[in-house]
Design an enzyme around this catalytic site. Structure first.
Site, short mmCIF file in Angstrom:
data_model
loop_
_atom_site.label_atom_id
_atom_site.label_comp_id
_atom_site.label_asym_id
_atom_site.label_seq_id
_atom_site.Cartn_x
_atom_site.Cartn_y
_atom_site.Cartn_z
N ALA A 58 0.88 -1.19 0.00
CA ALA A 58 0.00 0.00 0.00
C ALA A 58 0.91 1.23 0.00
CB ALA A 58 -0.89 -0.01 1.23
N ILE A 84 4.96 -1.17 2.89
CA ILE A 84 4.76 0.24 2.54
C ILE A 84 5.49 0.59 1.25
CG2 ILE A 84 4.88 2.60 3.38
CD1 ILE A 84 3.19 0.55 5.12
N LYS A 85 4.70 1.04 0.28
CA LYS A 85 5.26 1.42 -1.02
C LYS A 85 5.66 2.89 -0.96
CE LYS A 85 4.01 -0.29 -5.57
NZ LYS A 85 2.90 -0.49 -6.50
N ILE A 86 6.92 3.14 -1.29
CA ILE A 86 7.47 4.50 -1.15
C ILE A 86 8.26 4.84 -2.41
CG2 ILE A 86 9.15 5.89 0.17
CD1 ILE A 86 8.38 4.43 2.65
#
Ligand code: G3P
Length: 218
Positions: A58, A84-86
């Site tokens: 996400a 966590i997509k960054i």
């Protein structure tokens, strides 16, 4: 190579999970908008339940490190499966470093070069996502970049896993596997296409016809 589904559509996730071939899901703001996922956290929670144990990516939308870290903590609290997509920016990689220290897994996204992937690995990214299709779209060699990144990760024993993303057709999946990518994240349409071969369809039809003919003989 593992296969993830690149989708935020719960019907697609449920169908693909039912086929027994996916072991994770990646989402992004565009996919959530396409799926009209108004309650985004609830959708992420439901995806986690549909693919038990699998990493579910996400994405954060803040541009600064503090904002990304805050969003990441909130997303990680939804379920331990959440990754966590960054984006690969200086602020993003600073967030990756902090989150790694907190034990929160990250997927560094919007990666278009081997240099960016090296930085992501150095910051402690769990996953790095090179975008094949978008590189091909501008006349560059998306699979070539995946191949280079895999070589670097293996040469230096980085624990960072490579997710081949922005996949447009079955040959991208095969190319990602041959390049040694750990994972390919595949849109639903392409996942469906992976099953298809005219000889498989013809073969099923022929076996059924022959079986029916055998019943008539009896
Ligand atoms: O999830 C990121 C990536 O797979 C996006 O693909 O088709 O929008 O370039 P695409």
């Amino acid at each position: 190579m593992k296969i993830f589904l690149d989708s935020a559509d719960l019907n697609e996730v449920q169908a693909a999970a039912g086929w027994g071939v996916i072991s994770g899901v990646t989402t992004n703001p565009t996919l959530l908008a396409k799926a009209e996922a108004r309650d985004f956290k609830e959708v992420v929670a439901k995806i986690c339940r549909l693919v038990p144990g699998g990493p579910i990516s996400a994405e954060v939308i803040s541009n600064d490190t503090a904002g990304m870290v805050q969003e990441a903590r909130e997303l990680a609290a939804i379920d331990p499966q959440v990754v966590i997509k960054i984006p690969v920016t200086p602020a993003g990689l600073a967030a990756v470093k902090q989150l790694a220290a907190e034990g929160i897994r990250t997927n560094v996204t919007l990666v278009f070069s081997t240099a960016q992937a090296i930085l992501a690995a150095a910051a402690g990214a769990t996953f790095v996502s090179p975008f094949i299709g978008r590189l091909d779209d501008i006349g560059q060699n998306g699979l070539g970049v995946v191949q280079e990144i895999v070589t670097v990760m293996n040469t230096y024993n980085y624990p960072t896993e490579v997710i081949a993303a922005s996949i447009r057709h079955p040959q991208h999946v095969v190319g990602a596997a041959l390049a040694g990518a750990h994972i390919a994240t595949v849109p639903f349409k392409v996942l469906r296409q992976l099953f298809e071969h005219p000889l498989t369809a013809q073969g099923i039809e022929r076996f059924q016809a022959d079986w029916e003919a055998l019943q008539d003989i009896k």
